[in-house]
Motif scaffolding. Sequence first.
Motif, short mmCIF file in Angstrom:
data_model
loop_
_atom_site.label_atom_id
_atom_site.label_comp_id
_atom_site.label_asym_id
_atom_site.label_seq_id
_atom_site.Cartn_x
_atom_site.Cartn_y
_atom_site.Cartn_z
N THR A 6 0.85 -1.18 0.00
CA THR A 6 0.00 0.00 0.00
C THR A 6 0.89 1.23 0.00
O THR A 6 2.11 1.13 0.23
CB THR A 6 -0.96 0.00 1.21
N SER A 7 0.31 2.39 -0.28
CA SER A 7 1.07 3.64 -0.35
C SER A 7 0.36 4.68 0.50
O SER A 7 -0.82 4.98 0.28
CB SER A 7 1.16 4.13 -1.80
N ALA A 35 4.75 1.53 1.00
CA ALA A 35 5.45 2.53 0.19
C ALA A 35 5.18 3.88 0.83
O ALA A 35 4.03 4.27 1.01
CB ALA A 35 4.95 2.49 -1.24
N PRO A 37 5.45 7.81 0.66
CA PRO A 37 5.71 9.06 -0.06
C PRO A 37 5.99 10.18 0.94
O PRO A 37 5.37 11.24 0.92
CB PRO A 37 4.39 9.29 -0.81
N VAL A 57 10.29 6.87 -0.85
CA VAL A 57 10.28 7.39 -2.21
C VAL A 57 11.70 7.53 -2.76
O VAL A 57 11.93 7.40 -3.97
CB VAL A 57 9.51 8.72 -2.26
N SER A 78 1.27 10.14 -3.62
CA SER A 78 0.96 8.81 -3.10
C SER A 78 0.53 7.86 -4.21
O SER A 78 0.82 6.66 -4.15
CB SER A 78 -0.14 8.89 -2.04
N THR A 79 -0.16 8.39 -5.22
CA THR A 79 -0.59 7.55 -6.34
C THR A 79 0.47 7.46 -7.43
O THR A 79 0.62 6.42 -8.07
CB THR A 79 -1.90 8.09 -6.93
N LYS A 82 3.03 4.54 -7.25
CA LYS A 82 2.57 3.16 -7.28
C LYS A 82 3.20 2.30 -8.37
O LYS A 82 3.70 1.21 -8.08
CB LYS A 82 1.04 3.12 -7.36
N VAL A 85 6.76 1.44 -7.51
CA VAL A 85 6.87 0.40 -6.48
C VAL A 85 6.60 -0.96 -7.11
O VAL A 85 7.28 -1.95 -6.80
CB VAL A 85 5.89 0.67 -5.33
N TYR A 100 -1.54 -4.33 -5.29
CA TYR A 100 -1.67 -3.07 -4.56
C TYR A 100 -3.06 -2.95 -3.95
O TYR A 100 -4.06 -3.27 -4.61
CB TYR A 100 -1.42 -1.87 -5.47
#
Length: 415
Positions: A6-7, A35, A37, A57, A78-79, A82, A85, A100
């Motif tokens: 997840t982020s 993940a 950010p 990041v 944050s998106t 993705k 990652v 994800y």
Amino acid sequence: MIHFFTSAASNYLPKVRLLCNSIKKYHPEVTVHLALPDRKPNWLDLNNEPFDNIITVEELDIPNLKPWMFGHTLVELSTAIKPFVVRKLLSFENSEAVLYFDPDMVLFSRLDDLLDIFKTHSIGLTPHQTKPEKSIEAIMDNEISSLRYGVYNLGFVAVKNDLNGNAFAKWWSERLYEFCREGLNQGLWTDQKWIDLAPAFFEGVKVLKSSRFNVAAWNITTRKMEGSLENGLIIDGEPLGFYHFSGWDSGAHKVMASKYQGTNRALMSLLEWYEKAETQDPITSSTPWAFGFFDNNEKITKQHRLIYRLRPDLQKAYQNPYQVSEGQCYFNWFNWQAHLEHPELVGNIENQGISTENLISSYRQGAIDWNLIKRYLKRAIFDYKYGYKLSIKTIDIIKKSGIKGLSGKVRKMSK
């Protein structure tokens, strides 16, 4: 090996913990990653968390990282990370696939049927809706929203480690590097709208239509939830796989769920459970986003980010836009030049809170803020156009109202 991730920034950890605990409960065999950010805060101890690994990041090998990050809001960043990652996790030894999940999701049963798609497909996507709505109101709330924000909900995506999956991840990362924007007027909504093209561009895309996947307020209108948390929640006769509590913090989720399924006791019980389970941690909730401020702790606004993003010359001149110094830096450039070069974005002297009176003086409980005066006088010295406008406006006020009138204007403005 299967990787789930997840982020989310540090202040979202209460939700992350709920998600990761549910993954560990039903899929203890997978490796779970966060993940980040954000910068890793000193208090974050991996030994006390339900995820196995943290990927910051800085570890993603993204070119021109600081200028790139500066051009994004927290949601955009944050998106945007993705697909980077996904590519990193696919490169790990013995990596079979990457899944994800948004941090505001929770698993409620095993997902073996979902993982089985990798026997025949490379990419798994969940649409916002899998059945047509029946009322005009629901069409407007849900189907038209999908036309605006994207057919597929990118709170979930699954990618297999094969040629097709890697090609998809590479394409997605290239698009988001340049175009991960909250820009509906440009046909963009962070990472989602791009994926409308994925079934046309890539083979092996599986559209997951099972009612038990990615249940949310935007599709509960066409799905029947029964059962209980104690005995198991059932969606259209199948065990609930994972639920998406999107829009929880704004209150939108509960509003829409109550509007269409307010009498469904199973759903209402689920929402009550989440409200109690998603308790705020004082430490996490008080942790600001590390990339939300200049080095002098001044908040970075959307206007700061937008103008920097639009101007390659500024990106080249100020390769660390977060840095603040006495001389040349992006912070000073913005304060001195932005309203002159981009009045359509930040306004001019008169209509965006940079009134001439503000620039002459500021009063704090009757006292002059000499630091502010120094800052604006310095700006006037180095920017003759600005200095000229400042002097003309000052003279005009003095002619009409005198020194007392000028003083009265700035005092009234500062109240």
